[in-house]
Each structure stands twice: as C-alpha cells, then as structure tokens.
Write a protein that holds these residues in place. Structure first.
Motif, PDB file in Angstrom:
ATOM      1  N   UNK A 132       0.843  -1.210   0.000  1.00  0.00           N
ATOM      2  CA  UNK A 132       0.000   0.000   0.000  1.00  0.00           C
ATOM      3  C   UNK A 132       0.876   1.258   0.000  1.00  0.00           C
ATOM      4  N   UNK A 133       0.441   2.242  -0.786  1.00  0.00           N
ATOM      5  CA  UNK A 133       1.159   3.516  -0.841  1.00  0.00           C
ATOM      6  C   UNK A 133       0.393   4.593  -0.047  1.00  0.00           C
ATOM      7  N   UNK A 134       1.049   5.698   0.157  1.00  0.00           N
ATOM      8  CA  UNK A 134       0.492   6.760   0.993  1.00  0.00           C
ATOM      9  C   UNK A 134      -0.791   7.341   0.397  1.00  0.00           C
ATOM     10  N   UNK A 135      -0.831   7.440  -0.954  1.00  0.00           N
ATOM     11  CA  UNK A 135      -1.993   8.039  -1.594  1.00  0.00           C
ATOM     12  C   UNK A 135      -3.120   7.037  -1.803  1.00  0.00           C
ATOM     13  N   UNK A 136      -2.944   5.813  -1.252  1.00  0.00           N
ATOM     14  CA  UNK A 136      -3.980   4.797  -1.377  1.00  0.00           C
ATOM     15  C   UNK A 136      -3.747   3.840  -2.530  1.00  0.00           C
ATOM     16  N   UNK A 137      -2.747   4.115  -3.357  1.00  0.00           N
ATOM     17  CA  UNK A 137      -2.447   3.217  -4.472  1.00  0.00           C
ATOM     18  C   UNK A 137      -1.659   1.978  -4.016  1.00  0.00           C
ATOM     19  N   UNK A 138      -1.181   1.225  -5.006  1.00  0.00           N
ATOM     20  CA  UNK A 138      -0.437  -0.016  -4.728  1.00  0.00           C
ATOM     21  C   UNK A 138       0.845  -0.015  -5.559  1.00  0.00           C
ATOM     22  N   UNK A 139       1.943  -0.409  -4.941  1.00  0.00           N
ATOM     23  CA  UNK A 139       3.225  -0.473  -5.651  1.00  0.00           C
ATOM     24  C   UNK A 139       3.272  -1.698  -6.569  1.00  0.00           C
ATOM     25  N   UNK A 140       4.189  -1.612  -7.558  1.00  0.00           N
ATOM     26  CA  UNK A 140       4.433  -2.780  -8.425  1.00  0.00           C
ATOM     27  C   UNK A 140       5.798  -3.407  -8.157  1.00  0.00           C
ATOM     28  N   UNK A 141       6.700  -2.667  -7.535  1.00  0.00           N
ATOM     29  CA  UNK A 141       8.043  -3.213  -7.292  1.00  0.00           C
ATOM     30  C   UNK A 141       8.674  -2.536  -6.089  1.00  0.00           C
ATOM     31  N   UNK A 142       9.516  -3.345  -5.397  1.00  0.00           N
ATOM     32  CA  UNK A 142      10.385  -2.819  -4.348  1.00  0.00           C
ATOM     33  C   UNK A 142      11.785  -2.800  -4.936  1.00  0.00           C
ATOM     34  N   UNK A 143      12.419  -1.600  -5.004  1.00  0.00           N
ATOM     35  CA  UNK A 143      13.723  -1.464  -5.659  1.00  0.00           C
ATOM     36  C   UNK A 143      14.735  -0.969  -4.637  1.00  0.00           C
ATOM     37  N   UNK A 144      15.828  -1.773  -4.484  1.00  0.00           N
ATOM     38  CA  UNK A 144      16.908  -1.400  -3.587  1.00  0.00           C
ATOM     39  C   UNK A 144      18.137  -1.010  -4.375  1.00  0.00           C
ATOM     40  N   UNK A 145      18.983  -0.200  -3.802  1.00  0.00           N
ATOM     41  CA  UNK A 145      20.174   0.247  -4.495  1.00  0.00           C
ATOM     42  C   UNK A 145      21.409   0.193  -3.634  1.00  0.00           C
ATOM     43  N   UNK A 146      22.537  -0.172  -4.261  1.00  0.00           N
ATOM     44  CA  UNK A 146      23.845  -0.150  -3.592  1.00  0.00           C
ATOM     45  C   UNK A 146      24.800   0.591  -4.515  1.00  0.00           C
ATOM     46  N   UNK A 147      25.843   1.249  -3.971  1.00  0.00           N
ATOM     47  CA  UNK A 147      26.779   1.985  -4.815  1.00  0.00           C
ATOM     48  C   UNK A 147      27.432   1.063  -5.842  1.00  0.00           C
ATOM     49  N   UNK A 148      27.635   1.553  -7.056  1.00  0.00           N
ATOM     50  CA  UNK A 148      28.263   0.758  -8.094  1.00  0.00           C
ATOM     51  C   UNK A 148      29.693   0.395  -7.727  1.00  0.00           C
ATOM     52  N   UNK A 149      30.323   1.207  -6.869  1.00  0.00           N
ATOM     53  CA  UNK A 149      31.673   0.893  -6.410  1.00  0.00           C
ATOM     54  C   UNK A 149      31.696  -0.448  -5.669  1.00  0.00           C
ATOM     55  N   UNK A 150      30.615  -0.738  -4.982  1.00  0.00           N
ATOM     56  CA  UNK A 150      30.499  -2.031  -4.276  1.00  0.00           C
ATOM     57  C   UNK A 150      30.601  -3.184  -5.273  1.00  0.00           C
ATOM     58  N   UNK A 151      29.898  -3.053  -6.404  1.00  0.00           N
ATOM     59  CA  UNK A 151      29.945  -4.095  -7.424  1.00  0.00           C
ATOM     60  C   UNK A 151      31.322  -4.153  -8.074  1.00  0.00           C
ATOM     61  N   UNK A 152      31.913  -2.982  -8.335  1.00  0.00           N
ATOM     62  CA  UNK A 152      33.224  -2.933  -8.974  1.00  0.00           C
ATOM     63  C   UNK A 152      34.277  -3.610  -8.101  1.00  0.00           C
ATOM     64  N   UNK A 153      34.292  -3.284  -6.818  1.00  0.00           N
ATOM     65  CA  UNK A 153      35.282  -3.875  -5.914  1.00  0.00           C
ATOM     66  C   UNK A 153      35.097  -5.382  -5.791  1.00  0.00           C
ATOM     67  N   UNK A 154      33.850  -5.834  -5.869  1.00  0.00           N
ATOM     68  CA  UNK A 154      33.586  -7.274  -5.750  1.00  0.00           C
ATOM     69  C   UNK A 154      33.980  -8.024  -7.012  1.00  0.00           C
ATOM     70  N   UNK A 155      33.818  -7.374  -8.176  1.00  0.00           N
ATOM     71  CA  UNK A 155      34.080  -8.056  -9.447  1.00  0.00           C
ATOM     72  C   UNK A 155      35.541  -8.041  -9.847  1.00  0.00           C
ATOM     73  N   UNK A 156      36.233  -6.917  -9.671  1.00  0.00           N
ATOM     74  CA  UNK A 156      37.541  -6.736 -10.255  1.00  0.00           C
ATOM     75  C   UNK A 156      38.615  -6.651  -9.189  1.00  0.00           C
ATOM     76  N   UNK A 157      39.814  -7.182  -9.571  1.00  0.00           N
ATOM     77  CA  UNK A 157      40.978  -7.061  -8.693  1.00  0.00           C
ATOM     78  C   UNK A 157      41.478  -5.622  -8.692  1.00  0.00           C
ATOM     79  N   UNK A 158      42.298  -5.313  -7.707  1.00  0.00           N
ATOM     80  CA  UNK A 158      42.969  -4.013  -7.701  1.00  0.00           C
ATOM     81  C   UNK A 158      43.814  -3.908  -8.969  1.00  0.00           C
ATOM     82  N   UNK A 159      43.711  -2.816  -9.691  1.00  0.00           N
ATOM     83  CA  UNK A 159      44.376  -2.699 -10.976  1.00  0.00           C
ATOM     84  C   UNK A 159      45.893  -2.806 -10.878  1.00  0.00           C
TER      85      UNK A 159
END
Length: 670
Positions: free
Chosen positions: A163-190
């Motif tokens: 349920x949303x504040x205006x009485x509507x309904x959401x279609x998705x829950x979207x979370x976000x993390x910094x892209x640096x987090x993904x970069x550090x996890x994927x690639x070795x130190x250059x």
C-alpha cells in the motif's frame, strides 16, 4: 675375415657418428624455428583461453552478487507481508529491513514512475521502462541509476504490491547499492591485475569503468585509442563490436594501442540485463614469460643435443666392444642351437619309431582278432596285447604332452586331500604285475609317519613314483631287487607341514657319474651303454619327474654306481590334512552328455553313474536339442548338460544357441 669385419664396423661407426651430428643440427635448428612460431601462436591461444576464463569468473561473480542482493530484497518482502497491513507499518518494517541489509537506497515504485522513497536520496533510473517490464515478466530486474552528483547505483528490483500513501499499490520494491560495491567485488585491484575490465551497456555507455577510462562511452574510447592493425581501423573494430552486442554474442580481437598488442574480449555479463563485460589484457603479460620460456627451451635443447651426442659416442664405443663379444657368444649359441636341433631331430626320430612300434602291434593284433573272431582264446590273447600296446602308446603320448606343458609353463598342480597309505597301496597294485613279469623282488618300507593324510596332487605324485619305479623295473635284471622307502620328519615350513621322503632303490645296471649330472635333462639317455640301447625309452621320464617335484616345491637327488644300482630320493614338504576325504557322491541328477565320440560318451556316462548321477548320451547336436526340449516341455529338465565343442553338422556353440533359443537359460550347460 675378422680384420675385414673390424674395418667395416669401424667405418660404419664413423659414418653413423657424422650422420647423427648432421641430423641433430638439422633437427634442432628446425625445432628452434618451429618452437618460436608455435610460441607466437600459443600466446594468442593462451591469451584467448585466459581471457575467456577471466570473463567467465567475473560473470559468475556478477551472477552471485546480483542473485544475493535480489534475494536480500526478496527477504525484505518475505519479512514484511504485503497483505492486511497499513502503510505506516509497511514503511516502518521496510526501513528497518533496508538498514539491516545495508542497502543505500530503497523505494516503492509503480509502473508509471511514481516512487515513495524509504531510504536514500532521489535517483534517476536509466531505462526505467525496461526495468519494470523485466519485473512484470520475470518478477525481478537489474538497472543502473544516478544520484544528483552523477554517482552510479546498482538497482535491484523485485515485484511486490504494497500500500502507498496516496492509497495506491506499488508494483516493485527497488533497492540500491553503490556501483563501487559491485566494482570492488568483481575486479581485482588494478595494480595487481593482469587484465583490466569494464562493464558497458548496449549503447557503449559505461556501467562500471576502470580508473583510467575517463570517457563516457566505450565506443568513443576505442575510436581514440586503437591504431590500425592487420588492415582494420578503429571504426572497423567499433562496428564489429556493435554487431556482436546487438546479437548478444562473444567478441574477441587482437588490437594495437601505442604499438603494443592487446587482447580484447567482450561477452554478455548476465542473461538478466543487457550489460556486457569488456576485458583487455596487454600482450606483454605473456610475451615476457613465454619469451623467457623460449630461451630456456633453446638452452635445454642445445644442452640436450650435446648430452645426446656424447652419450651416443659412448654407446657406439661400448657397442663396438660388445659386438665382438656378442659375435663369440652367437657362435656358441649357434653351435648350441645346432646341437639342440639335432637332439630334437633324434628325439622325433626315436619317438616316431617308439610310437610306430605299439601302433603296428595294435593294428596287427586287431587284424588277427578280426580273422579269428570265433576263437575266443585267440581273440582274448590279441586284446591283452592290444591293451598292453595301448598303455605303452598312451604313456608315450602323455610324456610328450607333459613336456609340452612344462616347456610352455602351463603345468599346474591340483592339490587335494589324499592318503599316503592308499597311494602306496595303489603303487603296489600297479607295479606288482610288472615286477612279477620280470621276476624281480619288490618291497615297500614305511616308518615314522606322523601325518598319513596330506594335501597334494595325487595324480602327479603317483606319476613321479611310477616314473621312477618304471625305470627301476626296466633297468633292473631278473632276480634284482626294487625297494620303496617312505618316512616323515618335521618340516622347516612350520607345524602345518610335514617333510615327506620317498626313496626308490634298485640293484640294476646303474649309471656313470658323467650321466648322473645330466640325467634330468630332456631326452637324456645313456646311449653309450649297450644295455640301455636295448631298452625302450624316450629320455623324458626323469625330466618330467624333476619338473613335477620342483613344481611341488621339493627336490630330487640321485646316486648310482654302474653295475650296482641306483637310488632316487624325493623330498617334499606337504601340508597336513587332519581328516581323510570321503568318496564323493552327487545327488541323483539327470545329465545329458553330447559328444560325437561314442567311446568318450560311454566312458563319461559310466563315471557319472559311479558318482550317483543318472546320465544319458547322444552323438548328435540336433538330437540333443530335441531331447532337452522334450524334457523341458514335461517340466523334467536335465540338471545340466555336457556339450563337446567340435561336432559335425551342428557344433557345440550352435547347439548351445539352439538350446537357449528353445528353452531359454533354464538348463545349465557346460
């Protein structure tokens, strides 16, 4: 002749050494050039394999990271049920779960772009419509977003209705993390990496870039940095890369940057998003190492060539010295082979004569018996002589077969429980008629028997004793004496064994000391002795006896003096047996014998009947099949069937197949 041979050998060695040197130089020169060429090819092949493996590992990491984060978003949804809850409670629970799972951003979205942020600053989601379409179709999606400072975020969406504040309904829950987090996890130190990588979108824009990639679009980076290489310009490479991205195919190429070759590999990073992994590796990473390896290889090859050359020189010199010695040995072996062939020829000649003699007797006595069928006395006399000649012929054949087994190493022992007393009784029963016929004295002396029952191959033991006794009878004149001694003592092999002695003594013609040294050799006969020449024999008996005793793990000794007699002493360690075996009786089975030899069938049936088995026989495979099928239909199958292999009309294999075709595998067949 010897001098000419030495010159030829020396000339051959000199030519061989020079030829080897030339061949080695040519081979190693070719090998060095070939290795250099193969090294260049290997660099490209290894680089491609290495790049593919690196790309695959990064793809795996990407899938693991995004799957984990999507599962965390899903975990938030599971912890906060979407039904029967009010807006305030939902917001409170989602905010708490977001902070626990370390998301920088979290928001509820509708399909038309409306958002109620739970945590974080406002974001711009690239290709929002594509993201929501993926959520609608697959229940989840991945995208890129940017904050007001153009910092990129990895967005992870899961379908859910809150349920949303205006009485509507959401279609998705979207979370976000910094892209640096993904970069550090994927690639070795250059600084540590041999490969640097980017993640780009389909239009060439960077999703993740290495630190030195300052342009916004990878296609522009290629156009600026790449040089013309192998007839291709930077624009050509860009077009090839775009075509690969549009068809979602892997793209690999060797490119040139500032005069240095680099290996480029581009591949889709995931099936869930239209992002592509670009990996680049400078050729110097492998060139230096493989170049050093080439130098080491060449050095090793040169060193190996020198070692091989010196080794061959030593071998040639050694071989030259050995060749003279081998020539002498070959001469000796040639003389020995000639003597052996002469001995075998003499043996075959003697054997042919020995076999022909009883055969002629059998044929002659058979003809006489046929002509005098009504004269029972004459026929009986002929049959006795046929039996005697047959036994002699069988003995000759058995000797030849035994020697064949011995020489091929196929003679084996079938050890079973036996009684020494019964063995001696059998010896007396077999030898007594021969001794009486030659008017000789025969005695057996037994003492110090601690274990009458032993484990031994009774047939082979009897063969040993009968061979020795037969010789004693043949070489002992009338009124002579033949004695057998049997006694036992403790064995060095332990308490489970008993050392058993068999001694055969006679007062016969004896042997010379020279012949005693070779009496156990094959075909050995003391032909110089006129008395021996008049006695029928092949010279195989003692050789076979020695082989059997050796196979039993025992030894045989002989002492003799011409004109005074001989003594053969057999010593063998036999395993003790506590109880004597009983006569074997089989169940009252029904058995069928199938063989084209009538006499063999009758003999087999008689022996089976003696063991308590009901046996029938036939000489024809087809008839055997009919008999078996008839009994099977009456549910009175034979308990087993003995089938000969080679038979006319229908051989054993065909007979067995026809039996199994008609009655299946219900009847055991041997």
């Amino acid at each position: 002749m010897g001098t000419m041979l030495d010159k030829k050998i020396k000339r051959f060695f000199a030519v061989s050494i020079v030829s080897v040197i030339i061949v080695c130089l040519l081979v190693f020169t070719w090998a060095i050039l070939y290795i250099q060429k193969q090294t260049e090819n290997s660099i490209e092949d290894i680089s491609g394999i290495y790049m593919e493996e690196v790309s695959f590992q990064i793809q795996q990491k990407f899938s693991s990271i995004t799957d984990l984060r999507l599962e965390q978003v899903n975990g938030i949804i599971k912890r906060t049920p979407a039904m029967n809850v009010n807006y305030e409670d939902v917001l409170k629970e989602l905010k708490f779960s977001t902070q626990v799972r370390d998301f920088t951003y979290m928001g509820l979205y509708t399909g038309d772009g409306e958002v109620e942020r739970i945590v974080g600053e406002p974001l711009r989601i690239s290709e929002f419509d594509s993201l929501m379409k993926s959520v609608a179709e697959n229940g989840s999606g991945i995208a890129v977003a940017e904050d007001k400072n153009d910092n990129k975020m990895l967005m992870l969406a899961k379908a859910v209705e809150y349920p949303l504040k205006d009485g509507g309904v959401s279609e998705a829950l979207i979370g976000g993390v910094p892209m640096e987090y993904l970069k550090e996890s994927l690639f070795l130190d250059e600084k540590d990496a041999r490969v640097y990588s980017h993640v780009i979108a389909k239009d060439g824009s960077f999703v993740i870039r290495s630190n030195d990639a300052y342009r916004d679009n990878y296609f522009n980076r290629i156009k600026v940095m790449l040089e013309e290489f192998e007839g291709k310009t930077a624009d050509d490479f860009v077009e090839e890369l775009k075509e690969a991205l549009n068809s979602r195919k892997r793209y690999t190429a060797v490119v040139s940057v500032d005069g240095e070759h680099r290996f480029l590999c581009c591949t889709p990073i995931s099936d869930n998003v239209e992002w592509y992994l670009v990996a680049v590796m400078p050729s110097g990473v492998l060139n230096e190492r493989l170049g050093n390896l080439d130098s080491v290889r060449i050095l090793i090859m040169i060193s190996s060539a020198m070692i091989i050359f010196l080794t061959m020189v030593v071998i040639f010199v050694k071989y030259y010295k050995l060749s003279k010695q081998q020539m002498k040995e070959l001469d000796k072996k040639e003389r020995a082979a000639v003597q052996a062939n002469m001995a075998k020829s003499e043996f075959l000649s003697s054997m042919s004569h020995d076999i022909r003699t009883p055969m002629n007797a059998i044929i002659g006595m058979t003809e006489i018996a046929l002509r005098n069928v009504r004269d029972a006395v004459r026929v009986e006399d002929c049959l006795k002589k046929v039996r005697l000649s047959s036994k002699h012929l069988l003995g000759l054949i058995n000797d030849v077969l035994d020697m064949s087994k011995i020489e091929s190493g196929k003679m084996t022992l079938n050890n079973s429980q036996m009684s020494l007393r019964e063995a001696m009784d059998d010896i007396v029963n077999i030898m007594q008629p021969q001794v009486k016929e030659h008017n000789q004295y025969f005695d057996i002396f037994i003492r110090d028997i601690y274990s009458e029952n032993v484990c031994c191959d009774a047939v082979r033991l009897n063969q040993v004793l009968l061979n020795l006794l037969s010789n004693a009878v043949k070489f002992t004149p009338e009124e002579g004496r033949i004695d057998v001694h049997l006694w036992q003592e403790e064995s060095e092999k332990g308490e489970n064994y008993i050392c058993t002695h068999f001694m055969v003594e006679d007062t016969g013609i004896g042997m010379s000391e020279e012949f005693q040294k070779k009496i156990f050799e094959t075909f050995a006969r003391e032909e110089e002795n006129e008395k021996v020449q008049k006695i029928v024999g092949t010279g195989l008996g003692t050789s076979i006896t020695k082989s059997i005793v050796t196979l039993m793990g025992g030894r045989i000794e002989v002492r003799s003096r011409q004109g005074e007699g001989s003594c053969f002493h057999v010593i063998v360690d036999l395993e003790k047996a506590e109880h004597a075996e009983e006569d074997m009786l089989l169940p009252e089975w029904n058995v069928l014998v199938v063989d084209d030899n009538e006499m063999l069938c009758m003999s087999a049936v008689a022996n089976l009947e003696a063991l308590g088995v009901h046996a029938e026989w036939t000489q024809d495979g087809k008839e055997a099949v009919d008999l078996i099928e008839e009994r099977h239909n009456r549910q009175e199958d034979y308990h087993f069937v003995l089938v000969d292999w080679k038979m006319p009309n229908m051989d054993g294999i065909a007979t067995i197949r026809e039996i199994q075709k008609r009655v299946g595998n219900d009847v055991p067949i041997f």
